[in-house]
Design a protein around this motif. Structure first.
Motif, PDB file in Angstrom:
ATOM      1  N   GLU A  69       0.837  -1.215   0.000  1.00 26.17           N
ATOM      2  CA  GLU A  69       0.000   0.000   0.000  1.00 26.17           C
ATOM      3  C   GLU A  69       0.861   1.251   0.000  1.00 26.17           C
ATOM      4  OE1 GLU A  69      -4.022  -1.621   2.280  1.00 26.17           O
ATOM      5  OE2 GLU A  69      -2.412  -0.677   3.436  1.00 26.17           O
ATOM      6  N   ASN A  70       1.972   1.228   0.712  1.00 27.02           N
ATOM      7  CA  ASN A  70       2.889   2.377   0.706  1.00 27.02           C
ATOM      8  C   ASN A  70       3.537   2.536  -0.661  1.00 27.02           C
ATOM      9  OD1 ASN A  70       2.393   3.048   3.375  1.00 27.02           O
ATOM     10  ND2 ASN A  70       4.071   1.774   4.163  1.00 27.02           N
ATOM     11  N   GLN A  71       3.879   1.416  -1.282  1.00 29.74           N
ATOM     12  CA  GLN A  71       4.469   1.471  -2.622  1.00 29.74           C
ATOM     13  C   GLN A  71       3.457   2.015  -3.623  1.00 29.74           C
ATOM     14  OE1 GLN A  71       5.802  -2.484  -3.503  1.00 29.74           O
ATOM     15  NE2 GLN A  71       7.617  -2.360  -2.161  1.00 29.74           N
TER      16      GLN A  71
ATOM     17  N   LYS B 119       1.272   4.220  -3.243  1.00 28.48           N
ATOM     18  CA  LYS B 119       1.134   5.682  -3.171  1.00 28.48           C
ATOM     19  C   LYS B 119       2.152   6.397  -4.057  1.00 28.48           C
ATOM     20  CE  LYS B 119      -0.505   5.570   1.607  1.00 28.48           C
ATOM     21  NZ  LYS B 119      -0.197   5.926   3.020  1.00 28.48           N
ATOM     22  N   ASN B 120       3.250   5.731  -4.343  1.00 27.29           N
ATOM     23  CA  ASN B 120       4.325   6.373  -5.109  1.00 27.29           C
ATOM     24  C   ASN B 120       4.463   5.848  -6.534  1.00 27.29           C
ATOM     25  OD1 ASN B 120       5.139   7.866  -2.779  1.00 27.29           O
ATOM     26  ND2 ASN B 120       6.179   6.009  -2.019  1.00 27.29           N
TER      27      ASN B 120
END
Length: 234
Positions: free
Chosen positions: A78-80, A82-83
Motif C-alpha cells: 500500500e505504501n508502494q 502511493k508512489n
C-alpha cells in the motif's frame, strides 16, 4: 497303601477346585472391570480433549503470526502504491494486495472455526470433569466390593489348604504320591469308592467280574476304574 485315607484328600481337592472356579467367576470381577473401563475411557477422553485444545492454541498462534506477516506485506504494498504512477505497476500491486486480503480472510475463517471448536471442547471438558468424580467413586466401590468377596473366598481357600495338609499327613505317603500322579492324568476324581457296583468317580457300572479283579489288587496302583482311570477304594 490305604486308598480309603485318600478320600478326604479328594473331597478337599474338589472343594478347593470349586472355590477356585468361584473365585474366577465372581460377578464382582466384571463389575469392577466395567467401572474401571468407564473411568479409564473418561480420563483418556479428557486427555484427548486437552491435547486437542493445546493443538488449537498452537494453530491459532501460528495463524495470528501469519496474519501479522500478511498485514506487514499489505502495508508495504500500500505504501508502494502511493508512489507508483505506471498503471501496470499499480495493477500488479493491487493484485498482490487483493491476494493478501483473500489470504487473510481465509486465515480469519480458519481461526474462527478453531475458536468455535475450542468452545465446544471447553463444554466437553467441563462435562467430563463433572462426570469424573462419580466414575471414580463407582470404580473405587466396585474394586472394594471385589476385594471384600475375594477376601472371603481366599479365606475359605486357605482353610481348605490347611485341611488338605492335615488329610495328606494322615494318609500313607506312597498312596498320596500315587494319588498326585493320578490327578495329573485324569479329568475327574483321582480316587473314588466302588459303590453298589459302580465307580464313584464316573458313575459307570462295573461288572461283577471286573469288581473281582479290582478287589484282588486292592490298594495297589492296579486298583483302577477301567473307564475313567481313577483309583478305586474297595
Amino acid at each position: 497303601m490305604d486308598f480309603r485315607a485318600l478320600l478326604p484328600v479328594q473331597a478337599v481337592d474338589q472343594r478347593i477346585a470349586q472355590l477356585q472356579h468361584k473365585r474366577a467367576q465372581l460377578p464382582e470381577h466384571a463389575a469392577a472391570a466395567a467401572a474401571q473401563r468407564a473411568l479409564d475411557a473418561a480420563r483418556a477422553e479428557a486427555k484427548r480433549l486437552s491435547k486437542r485444545q493445546g493443538d488449537i492454541t498452537g494453530e491459532i498462534d501460528r495463524l495470528e503470526h501469519q496474519g501479522k506477516e500478511i498485514d506487514a506485506k499489505k502495508k508495504k504494498y500500500e505504501n508502494q502504491l502511493k508512489n507508483v504512477v505506471v498503471m501496470r505497476e499499480v495493477e500488479a500491486l493491487q493484485h498482490e494486495i487483493n491476494t493478501l486480503n483473500s489470504q487473510h480472510s481465509s486465515l480469519d475463517d480458519t481461526e474462527l472455526a478453531l475458536m468455535s471448536e475450542n468452545e465446544t471442547l471447553e463444554t466437553s471438558l467441563a462435562a467430563n470433569a463433572a462426570a469424573l468424580p462419580a466414575l471414580e467413586a463407582a470404580a473405587a466401590q466396585s474394586a472394594a466390593a471385589l476385594a471384600a468377596v475375594l477376601e472371603v473366598v481366599d479365606r475359605d481357600l486357605a482353610a481348605a489348604a490347611e485341611e488338605r495338609a492335615k488329610c495328606v499327613a494322615a494318609a500313607d505317603a506312597g498312596a498320596v504320591e500315587l494319588y498326585e500322579s493320578t490327578r495329573k492324568r485324569v479329568t475327574g476324581p483321582a480316587v473314588a469308592e466302588l459303590l453298589k457296583g459302580s465307580c464313584g468317580g464316573c458313575r459307570t457300572p462295573i461288572t461283577p467280574k471286573e469288581q473281582a479283579v479290582v478287589k484282588s489288587v486292592a490298594n495297589t496302583s492296579d486298583a483302577r476304574c477301567l473307564y475313567c482311570g481313577c483309583l478305586l477304594v474297595v
